[in-house]
Design a protein around this motif. Structure first.
Motif, PDB file in Angstrom:
ATOM      1  N   ALA A 137      -3.727   1.394   8.713  1.00  0.00           N
ATOM      2  CA  ALA A 137      -4.504   2.075   7.677  1.00  0.00           C
ATOM      3  C   ALA A 137      -5.877   1.417   7.561  1.00  0.00           C
ATOM      4  O   ALA A 137      -5.984   0.257   7.150  1.00  0.00           O
ATOM      5  N   ASP A 138      -6.923   2.141   7.915  1.00  0.00           N
ATOM      6  CA  ASP A 138      -8.298   1.611   7.927  1.00  0.00           C
ATOM      7  C   ASP A 138      -9.111   2.139   6.757  1.00  0.00           C
ATOM      8  O   ASP A 138      -8.807   3.181   6.163  1.00  0.00           O
ATOM      9  N   LEU A 139     -10.192   1.425   6.456  1.00  0.00           N
ATOM     10  CA  LEU A 139     -11.163   1.880   5.472  1.00  0.00           C
ATOM     11  C   LEU A 139     -12.021   2.989   6.071  1.00  0.00           C
ATOM     12  O   LEU A 139     -12.291   3.004   7.275  1.00  0.00           O
ATOM     13  N   THR A 140     -12.474   3.907   5.225  1.00  0.00           N
ATOM     14  CA  THR A 140     -13.419   4.925   5.657  1.00  0.00           C
ATOM     15  C   THR A 140     -14.833   4.351   5.621  1.00  0.00           C
ATOM     16  O   THR A 140     -15.079   3.286   5.040  1.00  0.00           O
ATOM     17  N   PHE A 179      -0.633  -0.199  15.837  1.00  0.00           N
ATOM     18  CA  PHE A 179       0.485  -0.441  14.932  1.00  0.00           C
ATOM     19  C   PHE A 179       0.470   0.495  13.731  1.00  0.00           C
ATOM     20  O   PHE A 179      -0.582   0.911  13.247  1.00  0.00           O
ATOM     21  N   SER A 180       1.660   0.781  13.248  1.00  0.00           N
ATOM     22  CA  SER A 180       1.879   1.421  11.958  1.00  0.00           C
ATOM     23  C   SER A 180       3.223   0.923  11.436  1.00  0.00           C
ATOM     24  O   SER A 180       4.020   0.343  12.189  1.00  0.00           O
ATOM     25  N   ARG A 181       3.452   1.160  10.165  1.00  0.00           N
ATOM     26  CA  ARG A 181       4.746   0.850   9.560  1.00  0.00           C
ATOM     27  C   ARG A 181       5.467   2.157   9.252  1.00  0.00           C
ATOM     28  O   ARG A 181       4.902   3.058   8.652  1.00  0.00           O
ATOM     29  N   LEU A 182       6.740   2.223   9.649  1.00  0.00           N
ATOM     30  CA  LEU A 182       7.531   3.428   9.401  1.00  0.00           C
ATOM     31  C   LEU A 182       7.944   3.559   7.945  1.00  0.00           C
ATOM     32  O   LEU A 182       8.316   4.640   7.499  1.00  0.00           O
ATOM     33  N   GLY A 183       7.902   2.450   7.202  1.00  0.00           N
ATOM     34  CA  GLY A 183       8.335   2.496   5.816  1.00  0.00           C
ATOM     35  C   GLY A 183       9.836   2.422   5.661  1.00  0.00           C
ATOM     36  O   GLY A 183      10.404   2.879   4.662  1.00  0.00           O
ATOM     37  N   LEU A 184      10.518   1.799   6.626  1.00  0.00           N
ATOM     38  CA  LEU A 184      11.968   1.635   6.559  1.00  0.00           C
ATOM     39  C   LEU A 184      12.319   0.332   5.851  1.00  0.00           C
ATOM     40  O   LEU A 184      11.557  -0.637   5.868  1.00  0.00           O
ATOM     41  N   SER A 185      13.489   0.298   5.259  1.00  0.00           N
ATOM     42  CA  SER A 185      13.984  -0.935   4.652  1.00  0.00           C
ATOM     43  C   SER A 185      14.491  -1.880   5.734  1.00  0.00           C
ATOM     44  O   SER A 185      14.686  -1.484   6.893  1.00  0.00           O
ATOM     45  N   GLY A 186      14.735  -3.125   5.339  1.00  0.00           N
ATOM     46  CA  GLY A 186      15.277  -4.090   6.295  1.00  0.00           C
ATOM     47  C   GLY A 186      16.614  -3.653   6.867  1.00  0.00           C
ATOM     48  O   GLY A 186      16.879  -3.829   8.063  1.00  0.00           O
ATOM     49  N   ASP A 187      17.459  -3.076   6.020  1.00  0.00           N
ATOM     50  CA  ASP A 187      18.764  -2.599   6.491  1.00  0.00           C
ATOM     51  C   ASP A 187      18.604  -1.440   7.473  1.00  0.00           C
ATOM     52  O   ASP A 187      19.348  -1.339   8.463  1.00  0.00           O
ATOM     53  N   GLU A 188      17.647  -0.558   7.207  1.00  0.00           N
ATOM     54  CA  GLU A 188      17.421   0.577   8.108  1.00  0.00           C
ATOM     55  C   GLU A 188      16.869   0.110   9.449  1.00  0.00           C
ATOM     56  O   GLU A 188      17.247   0.639  10.507  1.00  0.00           O
ATOM     57  N   VAL A 189      15.994  -0.910   9.432  1.00  0.00           N
ATOM     58  CA  VAL A 189      15.486  -1.495  10.680  1.00  0.00           C
ATOM     59  C   VAL A 189      16.640  -2.105  11.481  1.00  0.00           C
ATOM     60  O   VAL A 189      16.729  -1.936  12.710  1.00  0.00           O
ATOM     61  N   LYS A 190      17.536  -2.780  10.784  1.00  0.00           N
ATOM     62  CA  LYS A 190      18.693  -3.408  11.447  1.00  0.00           C
ATOM     63  C   LYS A 190      19.603  -2.347  12.061  1.00  0.00           C
ATOM     64  O   LYS A 190      20.060  -2.479  13.204  1.00  0.00           O
ATOM     65  N   ARG A 191      19.860  -1.274  11.324  1.00  0.00           N
ATOM     66  CA  ARG A 191      20.715  -0.201  11.848  1.00  0.00           C
ATOM     67  C   ARG A 191      20.064   0.470  13.054  1.00  0.00           C
ATOM     68  O   ARG A 191      20.750   0.820  14.023  1.00  0.00           O
ATOM     69  N   LEU A 205     -11.217  -9.507   6.552  1.00  0.00           N
ATOM     70  CA  LEU A 205     -11.134  -8.056   6.701  1.00  0.00           C
ATOM     71  C   LEU A 205     -10.819  -7.709   8.155  1.00  0.00           C
ATOM     72  O   LEU A 205     -11.258  -8.408   9.066  1.00  0.00           O
ATOM     73  N   HIS A 206     -10.072  -6.636   8.354  1.00  0.00           N
ATOM     74  CA  HIS A 206      -9.813  -6.137   9.704  1.00  0.00           C
ATOM     75  C   HIS A 206     -10.902  -5.127  10.036  1.00  0.00           C
ATOM     76  O   HIS A 206     -11.070  -4.136   9.315  1.00  0.00           O
ATOM     77  N   GLY A 207     -11.625  -5.356  11.133  1.00  0.00           N
ATOM     78  CA  GLY A 207     -12.721  -4.476  11.475  1.00  0.00           C
ATOM     79  C   GLY A 207     -12.290  -3.052  11.753  1.00  0.00           C
ATOM     80  O   GLY A 207     -12.998  -2.098  11.428  1.00  0.00           O
ATOM     81  N   CYS A 208     -11.115  -2.886  12.344  1.00  0.00           N
ATOM     82  CA  CYS A 208     -10.573  -1.565  12.651  1.00  0.00           C
ATOM     83  C   CYS A 208      -9.112  -1.733  13.027  1.00  0.00           C
ATOM     84  O   CYS A 208      -8.650  -2.849  13.264  1.00  0.00           O
ATOM     85  N   CYS A 209      -8.381  -0.630  13.047  1.00  0.00           N
ATOM     86  CA  CYS A 209      -6.986  -0.639  13.532  1.00  0.00           C
ATOM     87  C   CYS A 209      -6.156  -1.706  12.827  1.00  0.00           C
ATOM     88  O   CYS A 209      -5.545  -2.567  13.456  1.00  0.00           O
ATOM     89  N   HIS A 210      -6.138  -1.651  11.497  1.00  0.00           N
ATOM     90  CA  HIS A 210      -5.521  -2.699  10.688  1.00  0.00           C
ATOM     91  C   HIS A 210      -4.113  -3.043  11.171  1.00  0.00           C
ATOM     92  O   HIS A 210      -3.249  -2.171  11.299  1.00  0.00           O
TER      93      HIS A 210
END
Length: 393
Positions: free
Chosen positions: A184-187, A345-357, A174-179
């Motif tokens: 995205a962390d647990l409440t 860290f966070s994830r933008l939710g982009l596809s691999g092609d969008e990250v490449k562009r 488990l990630h203690g905080c700041c996953h």
């Protein structure tokens, strides 16, 4: 002998660093490498650490080994910092390690000695080095549901359902905080539910708390771990000083274990120290000594906490600023989750092609799964960055 070797698989982040270095564009932006950066793009030495180094230079009169457990006063201070008063310390043991990664590796050896048949379950996704470190100790690994990429939130019900099906004795990372890598962390409510499930099922939590102080505060970030420690008979945890003390290259961490009683904890600590003896013989001292000096000195500790709080607040401000800029540029709430998440860290939710562009067309470097380093965000260029992100959607 060496003629039989095949090239090692390239490290994605190191490759990204190389591409960034060779990019001639003056407006390029590195959001990939996972170290804290200030507003000038520099990873600073904290004021309290600099002062502690001066004192260490003046006071230290030998470089002799400290022993297998490392600096026991450092271990004691870190125990208080991480666990507070949440657990019976007669059942808790700490061994110094070379950073959080060293602590994870040492604890993996302990698992191998105590229950080599156990499966170690890690969240999907997790920090990329978790599984390689665990497998290097020949442990079996598998994943449990954690992150919903569509909503950028925790799949808590699916996570709990999966854990309820695991056999007693298995290990749950488990990630203690700041996953990392999702933010995205647990409440607190979810931590309490999780603690009950782990205790009921006889599962052993293995908590990686690498970012304490980067989320909601030092005590707030340790709350989940403390809830677990109060609920389960046995627990393992790995803590790092790399981020919250910014001593990355000097490698200071701690491996913790919670036993059913003092006697079992003593035996487990002996096995843990034996693992360290094989892996690196003796832990390094410099950064641990500096951390100990800081935490033992009221004024230095106060200054460290103040600078850490400023660091945390800056990252929260960058999160809010980017989320607002993306809302304006995209005319949608698609990226509002960035402001709600925590850590580097966070994830933008982009596809691999969008990250490449984004990299090739706009000089913005992020990891292939669209993870980006919040601390690398340019506070004065958030609107420009948001426009570039929206341009590749």
């Amino acid at each position: 002998m060496f003629d039989t070797l095949k090239p090692a698989a390239p490290d994605a982040i190191l490759m990204l660093m190389g591409l960034y270095r060779d990019d001639p564009r003056s407006d390029k932006l590195d959001l990939g490498v996972g170290v804290y950066k200030d507003a000038q793009g520099h990873t600073p030495i904290m004021r309290a650490v600099r002062e502690a180094e001066k004192r260490l230079f003046e006071e230290q009169n030998t470089k002799a080994y400290l022993g297998l457990a490392g600096d026991v006063r450092f271990n004691a201070q870190m125990t208080d910092l991480v666990f507070g008063g949440s657990v019976d310390k007669t059942r808790l043991r700490a061994v110094q390690a070379p950073g959080g990664s060293g602590a994870i590796r040492m604890l993996a050896e302990l698992i191998k000695v105590t229950n080599s048949d156990a499966t170690v379950w890690v969240p999907d996704p997790t920090w990329p080095n978790h599984i390689p470190i665990l497998r290097s100790a020949t442990l079996k690994t598998a994943t449990y549901p954690y992150f919903d990429a569509a909503t950028s939130s925790v799949r808590f019900d699916a996570m709990i359902d999966a854990l309820k099906a695991l056999p007693a004795g298995d290990i749950v990372v488990l990630h203690g905080c700041c996953h990392n890598p999702t933010g995205a962390d647990l409440t607190i409510e979810q931590w309490n539910v999780l603690a009950g499930v782990l205790a009921e099922r006889g599962l052993i939590p293995f908590v990686d708390i690498a970012y304490q102080g980067f989320g909601d505060g030092l005590d707030e970030d340790a709350a989940g771990l403390r809830i677990l420690a109060d609920a389960v008979p046995e627990l393992m945890a790995a803590a790092s000083c790399s981020k919250n003390f910014s001593v990355y290259r000097d490698r200071a961490g701690v491996a913790f274990l919670l036993g059913r009683n003092s006697g079992e904890a003593d035996i487990a600590q002996g096995q843990l120290q034996g693992a360290g003896r094989v892996l690196w013989s003796m832990p390094p001292d410099h950064a641990a000594a500096c951390v100990r000096i800081i935490l033992e000195d009221e004024a230095l500790a106060a200054d460290w906490r103040a600078e850490l709080e400023a660091t945390r607040s800056r990252m929260l401000g960058l999160r809010q600023g980017l989320a607002e800029a993306l809302r304006r540029q995209s005319n949608s709430a698609r990226f509002d989750f960035i402001a709600d998440q925590r850590g580097m860290f966070s994830r933008l939710g982009l596809s691999g092609d969008e990250v490449k562009r984004l990299r090739e067309e706009h000089g913005v470097y992020i990891v292939g799964d669209s993870r980006f380093n919040v601390a690398g965000l340019p506070g004065d260029r958030l609107e420009e960055l948001a426009a570039k992100i929206v341009a590749v959607l």
